[in-house]
Each structure stands twice: as structure tokens, then as C-alpha cells.
Design a protein around this motif. Structure first.
Motif, PDB file in Angstrom:
ATOM      1  N   ARG A   1      -4.723  -2.544  12.600  1.00 38.31           N
ATOM      2  CA  ARG A   1      -5.947  -3.485  13.015  1.00 38.31           C
ATOM      3  C   ARG A   1      -5.721  -4.760  12.331  1.00 38.31           C
TER       4      ARG A   1
ATOM      5  N   GLN B   1      -6.512  -7.737  10.653  1.00 34.20           N
ATOM      6  CA  GLN B   1      -7.106  -7.654   9.066  1.00 34.20           C
ATOM      7  C   GLN B   1      -7.976  -9.047   8.798  1.00 34.20           C
TER       8      GLN B   1
ATOM      9  N   ARG C   1      -1.225  -4.916   4.454  1.00 40.30           N
ATOM     10  CA  ARG C   1      -0.549  -4.432   3.539  1.00 40.30           C
ATOM     11  C   ARG C   1       0.309  -2.987   4.101  1.00 40.30           C
TER      12      ARG C   1
ATOM     13  N   HIS D   1       0.844  -1.145   0.030  1.00 38.99           N
ATOM     14  CA  HIS D   1      -0.030   0.049  -0.035  1.00 38.99           C
ATOM     15  C   HIS D   1       0.712   1.225  -0.142  1.00 38.99           C
TER      16      HIS D   1
HETATM   17  C1  NCD Z   1      -5.591   0.360   5.160  1.00 40.14           C
HETATM   18  C2  NCD Z   1      -5.752  -0.587   4.210  1.00 40.14           C
HETATM   19  O1  NCD Z   1      -6.710  -0.478   3.420  1.00 40.14           O
HETATM   20  O2  NCD Z   1      -4.675  -1.355   3.655  1.00 40.14           O
HETATM   21  N1  NCD Z   1      -6.400   1.438   5.125  1.00 40.14           N
HETATM   22  C3  NCD Z   1      -6.283   2.471   4.437  1.00 40.14           C
HETATM   23  O3  NCD Z   1      -6.008   2.572   3.130  1.00 40.14           O
HETATM   24  N2  NCD Z   1      -6.041   3.647   5.102  1.00 40.14           N
HETATM   25  C4  NCD Z   1      -5.713  -0.260   6.386  1.00 40.14           C
HETATM   26  C5  NCD Z   1      -6.566  -1.259   6.851  1.00 40.14           C
HETATM   27  O4  NCD Z   1      -7.503  -1.414   6.086  1.00 40.14           O
HETATM   28  O5  NCD Z   1      -6.531  -1.603   8.267  1.00 40.14           O
END
Ligand code: NCD
Length: 365
Positions: A224, A226, A162, A129
């Protein structure tokens, strides 16, 4: 390099260039701009998103451009079994830049291979990400601290997240001391741990609970659980029980440094107590706001709308090796037809090969 797919595709200097540009964009965010007037962003979101999609869209509107896209793949030809390659082949006729989030690891890489316009990875399964990492590092950079002398704790579900996978490479690129805080079973996958040690030579400490190190940290980055990525063989209730060991609350943060930043990519569930929101160290909402100037800067740069060089690319050695098929269940190679089997050699004391799409290690049968 016209695309932005992995955080480890860019150097420290390139990231700093984006930060400076993002800093300039903070003014345009307030005043408006026509830097990208007449340009169109396509947001292709195959997975749920709030912050990432809306901040990309906001960023393009702030730059004077337009946005089209989808947030529900079932309302697209994906539901009629159209391949990703065909979708991209077509969508790049409708837009000047694409942002994709997908539930297959490596999907953004495939999109970039197909597209005639720049592609940005907004999250590919549990893999990477990278725009979240730019946002995270920008939040640290803006404090003006000397990043090479700080210690950042990355806490929580480091196995399936990610945001954490990209972040650790970003931290290592800046020479930041990394403390990985994860209960057993939720620790960083071997691929990331290997690269941190052998490719980056990073200074990494591992502990199981935040209480062990809280007083040493300049920033605590919470992730968090997942839940949506847990493999079938794991019992969600059991894993939830394990994850409850890293709940961050006021009692814990009382023992943190007075200027320790508490960061989180959000959304939070119950790993980050709401009572922290009023603590001046809680930086997560500001962090999510920083996603707008970062994404403005990134898009303007990749579309060549600013007078600064783009990313050079890392020039990896990619080989087509038929014996190195990737068996990772969520890898794009398992779902998208007709992809060549591409692998990369990863540095280290023994020879390792990684799937070019999802980054997982592969071995000949
Ligand atoms: C994250 C993701 O989608 O990976 N969120 C985001 O883009 N801010 C983190 C997550 O969902 O825990």
C-alpha cells in the motif's frame, strides 16, 4: 547473534533453518506447547500494529509463555521524555525477549545495544521489517517451488514501505528474479537499489506498471501507499493519484499465471481489490497466518529453547566516524541522545558509507 534486527544479518541457510522450525511449529500451534513455559515476551509498540503485535503475542501464548507490553507510547514514560535506552535498560529486567516497533529508523538497533535479552525488530520507520520478510519467504518456500528459478514482482510504494525494503534483500538472498513495479516517485530508494546491484548482484528489472509484466510473474507482492510516511514537501493527493496506477484487480489478475501467488503484508487500502479475495491465487490471508509459526520459531530459537543453532551474524565492519553524521529526519540518531556516530562501508564501484542505525548513505560534509 542473539537479536534479529535486519534481514540482511542472516544467510539463506539460517532462514531455511527458521522455515523448517516454523513447519514443526505448525503442529505446536494446533496442539499447544510448553517450550517457552515461564518465559515472558515484552511487546513495545510505539507505532500502530494489528497483525505483527497480535501474531507475536499469539506465538508466545502458543509456546506456553506470557506476554506484557504496550501499544500506545503516550501511556508510557516516553510521554515524559524518557530515552529509549533507559526504557530498554529497564524493560529487559521484566522479560526474556523484547519485540519493538518504532517510528525512528534504527530504534531496534539501539534497543539491541542496550538490552540484556534478545531483541526482535518488528518494524523501524521506513527502514526494515525483517519478521514480515521471513513470513513472506516462508509463504513462498511452503509451496515447494524451486525459489531460485521464480520471478517475483514487488509492486507499489517501494520508496517508503519497510516491508518492501526488507523483502527485496530476502528475495535476492534466495536468488529470486526480482521485478520492481513502481510508478515514478515511489521507486526503491538508492540505498536498497545499490545494495541489490552491488552487494547481492541481484537480477532486477524495473517497470512502472504491473500490466507490463503480470504474465511473467510467479508471485505478485503488493504494497500500500505509506501515507503516514510522506515527507511534508509531497502533496498527499498528488501521490495518491500516482499510486492509483498500480491498483490490482480481477481484470489484471486474469492475465496472470494460473498459479501466480498474490501476496500483501496487509493492511490493504484500495490498491488490492476485494473481488480478488475469492480467487485461489489470493494468498495474503494465509501469508498473515504464517506469521504465527514463523514468530514461534524465531522466538524459540533466539531464546535457545530449541536444539538448533541461532544466527551467526554477518560481522560487518562498523566504524565510529565523527564526520559521517546521519541527517535522515527519522533516524534514531536525530532523536536519541548520546549515540556514537557509527557507519558501515557498503560494497560497490565507489566508496559508500551507510548509517549503522538507519542504513541511509552518509557523506562527509
Ligand atoms: C506492514 C508494516 O507495518 O510495515 N504491515 C505489517 O506489519 N503487516 C505493511 C504496511 O503497513 O503497509
Amino acid at each position: 547473534m542473539r537479536d534479529f534486527i535486519r534481514i540482511d544479518d542472516v544467510t539463506r541457510e539460517e532462514m531455511e533453518r527458521v522455515f523448517h522450525l516454523a513447519h514443526d511449529m505448525e503442529v505446536m500451534r494446533e496442539m499447544g506447547s510448553d517450550l517457552c513455559k515461564g518465559r515472558i515476551l515484552a511487546t513495545l509498540f510505539y507505532e500502530p500494529s494489528t497483525r505483527t503485535r497480535l501474531s507475536f503475542e499469539s506465538a508466545m501464548f502458543r509456546l506456553g509463555g506470557n506476554v506484557l507490553g504496550f501499544a500506545d507510547p503516550q501511556a508510557t514514560s516516553f510521554a515524559k521524555a524518557e530515552t529509549l535506552a533507559d526504557t530498554i535498560q529497564m524493560v529487559c529486567n521484566y522479560a526474556d525477549i523484547l519485540v519493538i516497533r518504532h517510528f525512528w529508523a534504527g530504534a531496534a538497533k539501539v534497543a539491541a545495544q542496550q538490552s540484556r535479552v534478545p531483541v526482535i525488530n518488528a518494524g523501524d520507520d521506513g527502514n526494515q521489517h525483517p519478521t514480515q520478510t521471513l513470513t513472506d519467504l516462508y509463504t513462498l518456500w511452503k509451496t515447494g517451488r524451486d525459489l531460485s528459478s521464480i520471478t517475483v514482482g514487488v509492486c507499489g510504494d517501494l520508496r517508503f514501505g519497510r516491508a518492501a525494503h526488507s523483502l527485496v534483500y530476502g528475495l535476492a538472498t534466495f536468488g529470486i528474479n526480482i521485478v520492481l513495479i513502481a510508478p515514478p516517485g515511489l521507486d526503491l530508494p538508492p540505498e536498497e537499489a545499490w545494495r541489490l546491484e552491488h552487494v547481492y548482484g541481484a537480477d532486477v528489472t524495473c517497470v512502472e506498471e504491473p500490466g507490463e509484466v503480470i504474465g511473467d510473474l510467479d508471485a505478485l507482492y503488493v504494497n500500500r501507499l505509506q501515507k503516514e510516511r510522506l515527507p511534508k514537501e509531497l502533496d498527499p493527493a498528488e501521490v495518491q493519484q500516482i499510486a492509483s496506477r498500480y491498483r490490482i484487480d480481477a481484470e489484471l489478475i486474469r492475465r496472470a499465471k494460473s498459479d501466480c501467488l498474490v501476496l500483501h503484508p496487509l493492511p490493504r487500502v484500495d490498491e488490492l481489490a476485494r473481488e480478488l479475495d475469492s480467487d485461489p491465487r489470493a494468498t495474503y490471508f494465509e501469508q498473515s497466518s504464517n506469521g504465527v509459526p514463523i514468530r514461534m520459531a524465531l522466538m524459540a530459537m533466539l531464546m535457545g529453547r530449541v536444539d538448533r543453532p541461532g544466527f551467526a551474524g554477518q560481522g560487518r565492519d562498523v566504524e565510529e566516524r565523527a564526520e559521517h553524521v546521519c541527517h535522515a529526519e527519522t533516524c534514531v540518531t536525530q532523536h536519541e541522545p548520546r549515540l556514537p556516530v557509527l557507519t558501515e562501508t557498503v560494497d560497490g564501484p565507489s566508496e559508500k558509507h551507510a548509517c549503522h542505525y538507519c542504513g541511509r548513505f552518509v557523506a562527509a560534509p
